[in-house]
Motif scaffolding. Structure first.
Motif, short mmCIF file in Angstrom:
data_model
loop_
_atom_site.label_atom_id
_atom_site.label_comp_id
_atom_site.label_asym_id
_atom_site.label_seq_id
_atom_site.Cartn_x
_atom_site.Cartn_y
_atom_site.Cartn_z
N HIS A 1 0.83 -1.21 0.00
CA HIS A 1 0.00 0.00 0.00
C HIS A 1 0.87 1.25 0.00
N ASP A 2 2.13 1.07 0.38
CA ASP A 2 3.12 2.15 0.39
C ASP A 2 3.86 2.11 -0.95
N GLN A 3 3.81 3.19 -1.71
CA GLN A 3 4.36 3.19 -3.07
C GLN A 3 5.86 2.98 -3.14
N ARG A 4 6.56 3.07 -2.01
CA ARG A 4 8.01 2.87 -2.02
C ARG A 4 8.38 1.39 -2.05
N PHE A 5 7.44 0.51 -1.66
CA PHE A 5 7.79 -0.89 -1.47
C PHE A 5 7.08 -1.83 -2.43
N HIS A 6 7.73 -2.99 -2.65
CA HIS A 6 7.08 -4.10 -3.34
C HIS A 6 7.42 -5.36 -2.56
N ALA A 7 6.40 -5.96 -1.95
CA ALA A 7 6.60 -7.14 -1.12
C ALA A 7 6.08 -8.39 -1.81
N ILE A 8 6.84 -9.48 -1.69
CA ILE A 8 6.39 -10.77 -2.21
C ILE A 8 6.52 -11.82 -1.11
#
Length: 234
Positions: free
Chosen positions: A47-54
């Motif tokens: 939901h935070d545009q700085r991150f991409h979590a998998i």
């Protein structure tokens, strides 16, 4: 305007499938808590545009340590967090804690890689140096040792941030990060930490860990700590 590259986070929900992990007095299984919290952390980060979590797993399936490590090799990330719940023969044991890989184990993993190289995704700068000097074992070891020291610094800072945030919401079992030779943390290409969210063998804590409210407290604390660390890098 140049688009900012997202910070990649791998979230590993421990256990799964035929491996339930620790089991509480009321029958709550560790694997259930781990995936619930992992999914909540992923949602907050993405939901935070700085991150991409998998996630290593998105449902109740079994993944061996070997398969998880293969996943880490193929997905370079800025950070790996492995989610677990603790257990103890002492029913009174309670609280969260964080674990980091021991220096001896990391040195062993680096030496194993140099003896028998495998396909691993490293940061671009490291990858270029290793390719350019692929026959220079001593230089490659020096580079990987230096990277390992950098990772250790990252792991300590993030772990302390998480402990600080968790302490505001829940009880801590140990106030400082601990070191151990854990296979799940032994990837040489990603800074890695393991978070024990509480003791499933403590009757009171088992009850708390089973609730969405408590899981949300833990997830938000972890997210805020990660966000705080990476924001302070700029």
């Amino acid at each position: 305007m140049q688009k900012l590259q997202k910070i990649e986070i791998i979230i590993d929900a421990g256990h799964g499938g035929q491996d339930p992990g620790a089991i509480g007095h009321k029958g709550l299984q560790e694997k259930t808590i781990n995936i619930a919290i992992a999914l909540k952390i992923k949602k907050l980060l993405n939901h935070d545009q700085r991150f991409h979590a998998i996630l290593t797993r998105t449902k109740d399936i079994y993944l061996s340590i070997k398969k998880r490590k293969e996943f880490f090799k193929k997905h370079y990330a800025n950070l790996l967090i492995s989610i677990h719940a603790d257990s103890s023969k002492k029913k009174s044991a309670s609280g969260a804690s964080i674990w980091i890989i021991s220096k001896n184990r990391m040195h062993r993993e680096i030496n194993n890689y140099l003896i028998k190289p495998s396909i691993i995704f490293f940061p671009k700068k490291i990858e270029n140096i290793l390719k350019k000097h692929q026959n220079d074992i001593f230089l490659k070891k020096t580079i990987l040792d230096l990277q390992s020291n950098d990772f250790k610094d990252i792991e300590l800072k993030i772990a302390r941030n998480i402990l600080r945030e968790l302490k505001k919401k829940i009880k801590l079992h140990k106030q400082s990060p601990n070191y151990a030779s854990l296979g799940i943390l032994s990837s040489i290409n990603i800074p890695s930490i393991l978070i024990e969210t509480g003791f499933i063998t403590n009757i009171s804590e088992e009850k708390k860990l089973s609730t969405k409210i408590y899981q949300n407290k833990i997830s938000k604390a972890i997210y805020l700590a990660i966000k705080h660390y990476f924001n302070n890098l700029n």
